[in-house]
Design a protein around this motif. Structure first.
Motif, short mmCIF file in Angstrom:
data_model
loop_
_atom_site.label_atom_id
_atom_site.label_comp_id
_atom_site.label_asym_id
_atom_site.label_seq_id
_atom_site.Cartn_x
_atom_site.Cartn_y
_atom_site.Cartn_z
N VAL A 34 12.95 -25.37 -29.39
CA VAL A 34 13.55 -26.44 -28.61
C VAL A 34 12.86 -26.49 -27.26
O VAL A 34 12.55 -25.44 -26.68
N THR A 35 12.60 -27.69 -26.78
CA THR A 35 12.12 -27.89 -25.41
C THR A 35 13.20 -28.65 -24.66
O THR A 35 13.66 -29.70 -25.11
N VAL A 36 13.60 -28.09 -23.54
CA VAL A 36 14.63 -28.72 -22.71
C VAL A 36 13.93 -29.27 -21.47
O VAL A 36 13.20 -28.55 -20.78
N HIS A 37 14.16 -30.54 -21.21
CA HIS A 37 13.57 -31.21 -20.04
C HIS A 37 14.70 -31.47 -19.05
O HIS A 37 15.70 -32.11 -19.38
N GLU A 50 11.10 -32.07 -12.00
CA GLU A 50 11.03 -32.05 -13.45
C GLU A 50 10.69 -30.63 -13.84
O GLU A 50 9.72 -30.06 -13.36
N SER A 51 11.51 -30.06 -14.71
CA SER A 51 11.33 -28.68 -15.12
C SER A 51 11.58 -28.60 -16.63
O SER A 51 12.30 -29.43 -17.19
N TYR A 52 10.98 -27.59 -17.24
CA TYR A 52 11.09 -27.43 -18.69
C TYR A 52 11.44 -25.99 -19.03
O TYR A 52 11.07 -25.06 -18.31
N ALA A 53 12.13 -25.84 -20.16
CA ALA A 53 12.41 -24.52 -20.72
C ALA A 53 12.27 -24.64 -22.23
O ALA A 53 12.54 -25.70 -22.81
N VAL A 54 11.85 -23.56 -22.85
CA VAL A 54 11.65 -23.55 -24.30
C VAL A 54 12.33 -22.33 -24.90
O VAL A 54 12.50 -21.31 -24.24
N TYR A 81 21.23 -36.92 -9.44
CA TYR A 81 21.45 -37.00 -10.88
C TYR A 81 20.60 -35.94 -11.57
O TYR A 81 19.44 -35.74 -11.21
N LEU A 82 21.18 -35.31 -12.56
CA LEU A 82 20.46 -34.35 -13.39
C LEU A 82 20.56 -34.81 -14.83
O LEU A 82 21.65 -34.93 -15.38
N LYS A 83 19.42 -35.10 -15.42
CA LYS A 83 19.35 -35.53 -16.82
C LYS A 83 18.75 -34.40 -17.63
O LYS A 83 17.67 -33.89 -17.29
N ILE A 84 19.45 -33.97 -18.66
CA ILE A 84 18.98 -32.90 -19.54
C ILE A 84 18.74 -33.50 -20.91
O ILE A 84 19.65 -34.02 -21.54
N SER A 85 17.48 -33.45 -21.35
CA SER A 85 17.16 -33.95 -22.68
C SER A 85 16.53 -32.82 -23.48
O SER A 85 15.84 -31.95 -22.93
N VAL A 86 16.77 -32.85 -24.78
CA VAL A 86 16.34 -31.76 -25.66
C VAL A 86 15.54 -32.34 -26.81
O VAL A 86 15.96 -33.29 -27.46
N VAL A 88 16.55 -21.91 -29.92
CA VAL A 88 17.98 -22.20 -29.89
C VAL A 88 18.18 -23.59 -30.49
O VAL A 88 17.22 -24.27 -30.80
N THR A 89 19.42 -24.00 -30.62
CA THR A 89 19.68 -25.33 -31.18
C THR A 89 19.94 -26.35 -30.08
O THR A 89 20.39 -26.00 -28.98
N LYS A 90 19.65 -27.59 -30.39
CA LYS A 90 19.92 -28.69 -29.46
C LYS A 90 21.41 -28.72 -29.12
O LYS A 90 21.78 -28.85 -27.95
N LYS A 91 22.25 -28.54 -30.13
CA LYS A 91 23.69 -28.57 -29.93
C LYS A 91 24.14 -27.47 -28.97
O LYS A 91 24.96 -27.70 -28.09
#
Length: 122
Positions: free
Chosen positions: A110-113, A59-63, A98-103, A66-69
């Motif tokens: 924006v936080t990207v998980h 599990e990793s995060y980036a901030v 599997y890689l799940k990217i949620s925003v 930027v826009t979700k789109k």
């Protein structure tokens, strides 16, 4: 014979494209095969990374501002060149993982998980 030549040429082109793409990219530290979109900064202090008998779980995060789109579009475009196949919006599969990217958004950030898990049933 022509079919084998085409397959060989395609393999060389894919390898060249992957190498060219990876030379210009920064990758997540815990997910060395997932690029970090420009405009995002990795939140390494929040990373969780461990191996299980079925495979790795990360599990990793980036901030970033930027826009979700733009995040979803970036990963939809960039990950297939690295061997990931999109199976649903924000969900990719490659080599049994599997890689799940949620925003999520808060204020103008924006936080990207990124959640990597082994394919079920392995």
């Amino acid at each position: 014979m022509k079919h084998a030549l085409r397959i060989g040429l395609l393999a060389v082109l894919l390898l060249f494209n992957r190498q060219a793409l990876s030379q210009d990219l920064t990758f997540l530290s815990a997910l060395e095969d997932v690029p970090l979109m420009e405009g995002l900064q990795e939140a390494t202090q929040d990373t969780v990374n461990f191996d299980t008998p079925s495979g790795r779980i990360v599990e990793s995060y980036a901030v970033g501002n930027v826009t979700k789109k733009s995040v979803l579009s970036y990963y939809k475009e960039s990950l297939p060149a690295l061997g990931w196949k999109q199976i649903a919006r924000g969900t990719f599969m490659r080599e049994g993982e599997y890689l799940k990217i949620s925003v999520s958004t808060q204020d103008n950030n924006v936080t990207v998980h990124f959640a990597l898990s082994p394919k079920r049933g392995n």
